[in-house]
Design a protein around this motif. Structure first.
Motif, PDB file in Angstrom:
ATOM      1  N   VAL A  72       0.834  -1.205   0.000  1.00 40.29           N
ATOM      2  CA  VAL A  72       0.000   0.000   0.000  1.00 40.29           C
ATOM      3  C   VAL A  72       0.866   1.252   0.000  1.00 40.29           C
ATOM      4  O   VAL A  72       0.587   2.237  -0.706  1.00 40.29           O
ATOM      5  N   GLY A  73       1.953   1.249   0.787  1.00 39.02           N
ATOM      6  CA  GLY A  73       2.845   2.399   0.789  1.00 39.02           C
ATOM      7  C   GLY A  73       3.483   2.639  -0.572  1.00 39.02           C
ATOM      8  O   GLY A  73       3.592   3.783  -1.031  1.00 39.02           O
ATOM      9  N   ARG A  74       3.932   1.565  -1.228  1.00 39.00           N
ATOM     10  CA  ARG A  74       4.510   1.732  -2.565  1.00 39.00           C
ATOM     11  C   ARG A  74       3.470   2.251  -3.553  1.00 39.00           C
ATOM     12  O   ARG A  74       3.774   3.095  -4.409  1.00 39.00           O
ATOM     13  N   PHE A  75       2.220   1.739  -3.464  1.00 40.96           N
ATOM     14  CA  PHE A  75       1.167   2.216  -4.350  1.00 40.96           C
ATOM     15  C   PHE A  75       0.887   3.699  -4.127  1.00 40.96           C
ATOM     16  O   PHE A  75       0.793   4.479  -5.088  1.00 40.96           O
ATOM     17  N   LEU A  76       0.767   4.103  -2.856  1.00 37.30           N
ATOM     18  CA  LEU A  76       0.519   5.518  -2.572  1.00 37.30           C
ATOM     19  C   LEU A  76       1.690   6.379  -3.019  1.00 37.30           C
ATOM     20  O   LEU A  76       1.513   7.490  -3.526  1.00 37.30           O
ATOM     21  N   GLY A  77       2.934   5.858  -2.827  1.00 38.66           N
ATOM     22  CA  GLY A  77       4.093   6.607  -3.312  1.00 38.66           C
ATOM     23  C   GLY A  77       4.093   6.770  -4.815  1.00 38.66           C
ATOM     24  O   GLY A  77       4.415   7.833  -5.350  1.00 38.66           O
ATOM     25  N   ALA A  78       3.714   5.679  -5.547  1.00 40.63           N
ATOM     26  CA  ALA A  78       3.644   5.783  -7.003  1.00 40.63           C
ATOM     27  C   ALA A  78       2.561   6.762  -7.435  1.00 40.63           C
ATOM     28  O   ALA A  78       2.752   7.567  -8.363  1.00 40.63           O
ATOM     29  N   VAL A  79       1.387   6.714  -6.750  1.00 47.13           N
ATOM     30  CA  VAL A  79       0.314   7.662  -7.090  1.00 47.13           C
ATOM     31  C   VAL A  79       0.762   9.095  -6.839  1.00 47.13           C
ATOM     32  O   VAL A  79       0.543   9.996  -7.670  1.00 47.13           O
ATOM     33  N   PHE A  80       1.385   9.339  -5.693  1.00 49.76           N
ATOM     34  CA  PHE A  80       1.873  10.681  -5.400  1.00 49.76           C
ATOM     35  C   PHE A  80       2.915  11.132  -6.418  1.00 49.76           C
ATOM     36  O   PHE A  80       2.935  12.288  -6.836  1.00 49.76           O
ATOM     37  N   ARG A  81       3.784  10.195  -6.824  1.00 51.01           N
ATOM     38  CA  ARG A  81       4.804  10.558  -7.796  1.00 51.01           C
ATOM     39  C   ARG A  81       4.199  10.941  -9.124  1.00 51.01           C
ATOM     40  O   ARG A  81       4.552  11.965  -9.716  1.00 51.01           O
ATOM     41  N   TRP A  82       3.265  10.089  -9.656  1.00 43.05           N
ATOM     42  CA  TRP A  82       2.708  10.358 -10.984  1.00 43.05           C
ATOM     43  C   TRP A  82       1.681  11.481 -10.970  1.00 43.05           C
ATOM     44  O   TRP A  82       1.409  12.082 -12.007  1.00 43.05           O
ATOM     45  N   VAL A  83       1.052  11.762  -9.799  1.00 40.94           N
ATOM     46  CA  VAL A  83       0.038  12.820  -9.755  1.00 40.94           C
ATOM     47  C   VAL A  83       0.669  14.185  -9.462  1.00 40.94           C
ATOM     48  O   VAL A  83       0.242  15.203 -10.022  1.00 40.94           O
ATOM     49  N   PHE A  84       1.696  14.238  -8.619  1.00 41.56           N
ATOM     50  CA  PHE A  84       2.262  15.523  -8.198  1.00 41.56           C
ATOM     51  C   PHE A  84       3.699  15.722  -8.666  1.00 41.56           C
ATOM     52  O   PHE A  84       4.032  16.757  -9.245  1.00 41.56           O
ATOM     53  N   VAL A  85       4.572  14.726  -8.373  1.00 50.65           N
ATOM     54  CA  VAL A  85       6.000  14.938  -8.612  1.00 50.65           C
ATOM     55  C   VAL A  85       6.324  15.034 -10.091  1.00 50.65           C
ATOM     56  O   VAL A  85       6.997  15.967 -10.548  1.00 50.65           O
ATOM     57  N   GLU A  86       5.848  14.051 -10.893  1.00 50.94           N
ATOM     58  CA  GLU A  86       6.187  14.053 -12.316  1.00 50.94           C
ATOM     59  C   GLU A  86       5.609  15.265 -13.050  1.00 50.94           C
ATOM     60  O   GLU A  86       6.314  15.864 -13.873  1.00 50.94           O
ATOM     61  N   PRO A  87       4.333  15.676 -12.810  1.00 51.59           N
ATOM     62  CA  PRO A  87       3.864  16.921 -13.467  1.00 51.59           C
ATOM     63  C   PRO A  87       4.697  18.141 -13.068  1.00 51.59           C
ATOM     64  O   PRO A  87       5.007  18.986 -13.908  1.00 51.59           O
ATOM     65  N   VAL A  88       5.070  18.232 -11.792  1.00 54.37           N
ATOM     66  CA  VAL A  88       5.892  19.370 -11.374  1.00 54.37           C
ATOM     67  C   VAL A  88       7.247  19.331 -12.046  1.00 54.37           C
ATOM     68  O   VAL A  88       7.772  20.354 -12.516  1.00 54.37           O
ATOM     69  N   ARG A  89       7.865  18.143 -12.125  1.00 53.73           N
ATOM     70  CA  ARG A  89       9.151  18.027 -12.813  1.00 53.73           C
ATOM     71  C   ARG A  89       9.016  18.376 -14.301  1.00 53.73           C
ATOM     72  O   ARG A  89       9.884  19.035 -14.870  1.00 53.73           O
ATOM     73  N   TRP A  90       7.913  17.900 -14.918  1.00 57.00           N
ATOM     74  CA  TRP A  90       7.717  18.196 -16.337  1.00 57.00           C
ATOM     75  C   TRP A  90       7.551  19.695 -16.551  1.00 57.00           C
ATOM     76  O   TRP A  90       8.145  20.272 -17.474  1.00 57.00           O
ATOM     77  N   VAL A  91       6.733  20.348 -15.696  1.00 56.74           N
ATOM     78  CA  VAL A  91       6.535  21.800 -15.822  1.00 56.74           C
ATOM     79  C   VAL A  91       7.849  22.530 -15.594  1.00 56.74           C
ATOM     80  O   VAL A  91       8.194  23.482 -16.305  1.00 56.74           O
ATOM     81  N   TYR A  92       8.625  22.087 -14.595  1.00 57.34           N
ATOM     82  CA  TYR A  92       9.903  22.742 -14.325  1.00 57.34           C
ATOM     83  C   TYR A  92      10.871  22.572 -15.489  1.00 57.34           C
ATOM     84  O   TYR A  92      11.558  23.504 -15.888  1.00 57.34           O
ATOM     85  N   ARG A  93      10.916  21.347 -16.055  1.00 63.33           N
ATOM     86  CA  ARG A  93      11.877  21.070 -17.116  1.00 63.33           C
ATOM     87  C   ARG A  93      11.465  21.680 -18.449  1.00 63.33           C
ATOM     88  O   ARG A  93      12.294  22.217 -19.184  1.00 63.33           O
ATOM     89  N   ILE A  94      10.168  21.592 -18.818  1.00 60.65           N
ATOM     90  CA  ILE A  94       9.715  22.003 -20.154  1.00 60.65           C
ATOM     91  C   ILE A  94       9.349  23.481 -20.196  1.00 60.65           C
ATOM     92  O   ILE A  94       9.540  24.145 -21.225  1.00 60.65           O
ATOM     93  N   VAL A  95       8.809  24.023 -19.091  1.00 64.19           N
ATOM     94  CA  VAL A  95       8.270  25.386 -19.121  1.00 64.19           C
ATOM     95  C   VAL A  95       9.178  26.350 -18.356  1.00 64.19           C
ATOM     96  O   VAL A  95       9.666  27.342 -18.908  1.00 64.19           O
ATOM     97  N   LEU A  96       9.399  26.061 -17.052  1.00 63.69           N
ATOM     98  CA  LEU A  96      10.071  27.051 -16.221  1.00 63.69           C
ATOM     99  C   LEU A  96      11.552  27.214 -16.578  1.00 63.69           C
ATOM    100  O   LEU A  96      12.076  28.330 -16.556  1.00 63.69           O
TER     101      LEU A  96
END
Length: 354
Positions: free
Chosen positions: A241-265
């Protein structure tokens, strides 16, 4: 998760096999929420320890040293140690030296005088008194022997010894009689206690308590094994369950933020740096250089004006060297002179001017 019925090992009866599966199911349902809550508390505790408690502990340690340790160290080093040395010196001068002088010049002569009196007066007197005392003691010892010791020995040998033998014989008989009475009473109480208490207790232990204890031991053992099994299974579930929640948090928050930082900011930041910040910084440096040059020229003008005013009022000082006119300096052909230095409004720079 091994919740299915496994083949019973050798030596286990049907009662153990019938108890094991229901107990494991019930214990697993009860333990899984507890294990997940425990893992969440452990993760939160580690986060708080790394981000709050450890820095706060370091700050409190530094504050404790600054408030408690360092003042006492300074007090010990700069107050108590010098004060102790001063008191030691004062005690040596006020107590030790007078005591040594009193011992050397008063007690030693007095002791020598007392030793002379002891050797010349007290020792002969003591020897005379010892001789008189030895004679008196010898007489008293002779009188005591024939007046006290000899009659006492006769009384003990011919009177007290026979009477004591008779009393001892009577005491032995009385002890034998009491022993026989006590032995009979003890034997009767032993058999009464054995028949009324021991045998019923042995029967209850052998035919009731031992079987019930064996059943309870089997139940307790299976409950303990089920708790351990359920705790391990709950740990695997909590990890998943912890790994699943970590993956959800990563794909919902971390990866979009990284993509916005890398591609836009990042490109926007580069553009702002190249178009806005660098020109502004260069303009600020140029303005600062121009201001420093203007300020230097103003200071030089002020110094020259003060010197001229002082010469006008006081004249040239006696013996002062006559100032020679300044020779013009040839500027480098690729460096601008001071009137042609770079300004903010000029489009021609020193690097492009030949």
């Amino acid at each position: 998760m091994d919740l299915e019925k496994s083949p019973a090992p050798a030596g286990e009866g049907c009662l153990v096999v019938a108890i094991r599966l229901p107990v494991r199911i019930v214990v697993l349902v009860l333990v899984v929420p507890v294990r997940m809550a425990w893992d969440a508390v452990v993760v939160a505790g580690r986060f708080l320890n790394d981000t709050v408690f450890r820095p706060l502990g370091r700050v409190l340690l530094w504050v404790g040293r600054a408030v408690f340790v360092w003042p006492f160290v300074g007090l010990w080093r700069y107050v108590l140690v010098p004060l102790g040395k001063g008191l030691a010196w004062l005690g040596h001068m006020v107590v030790v030296l007078p005591a040594l002088a009193f011992y050397r010049y008063v007690l030693i002569p007095l002791g020598h005088a007392l030793a002379w009196v002891y050797a010349r007066v007290l020792t002969p007197a003591g020897q005379v008194l010892a001789a008189i005392g030895a004679g008196v003691w010898t007489g008293l010892a002779w009188l005591g022997r024939y007046l006290v010791v000899v009659p006492s020995v006769g009384l003990y040998r011919w009177v007290l010894t026979p009477v004591g033998h008779a009393i001892a014989w009577c005491g032995k008989g009385l002890v034998w009689l009491v022993t026989m009475i006590v032995t009979g009473i003890g034997t009767a109480l032993y058999w009464i206690t054995r028949i009324l208490l021991v045998l019923p207790v042995l029967a209850a232990w052998r035919w009731v308590l031992v079987p019930v204890g064996r059943v309870l031991a089997v139940v307790a053992r299976e409950v303990g094994a089920a708790l351990g099994h359920a705790w391990r299974v709950a740990g695997h579930l909590s990890l998943a369950v912890g790994r699943f929640l970590g993956a959800v948090f990563r794909w919902v928050f971390v990866e979009p933020v990284r993509w916005v930082y890398r591609i836009v900011l990042t490109p926007v930041g580069h553009v702002v740096r190249d178009i806005v910040l660098r020109p502004v910084a260069e303009a600020a440096r140029a303005a600062g250089q121009a201001g420093r040059q203007a300020l230097a020229a103003a200071r030089a003008s002020a110094r020259q004006a003060r010197a001229d005013f002082r010469r006008m009022l006081l004249g040239e000082p006696a013996g002062a060297p006559v100032a020679e006119p300044a020779k013009p300096q040839l500027a480098h052909r690729r460096e601008p002179t001071s009137p042609e230095a770079r300004t903010l409004g000029s489009s021609t720079t020193a690097l492009t001017k030949d």
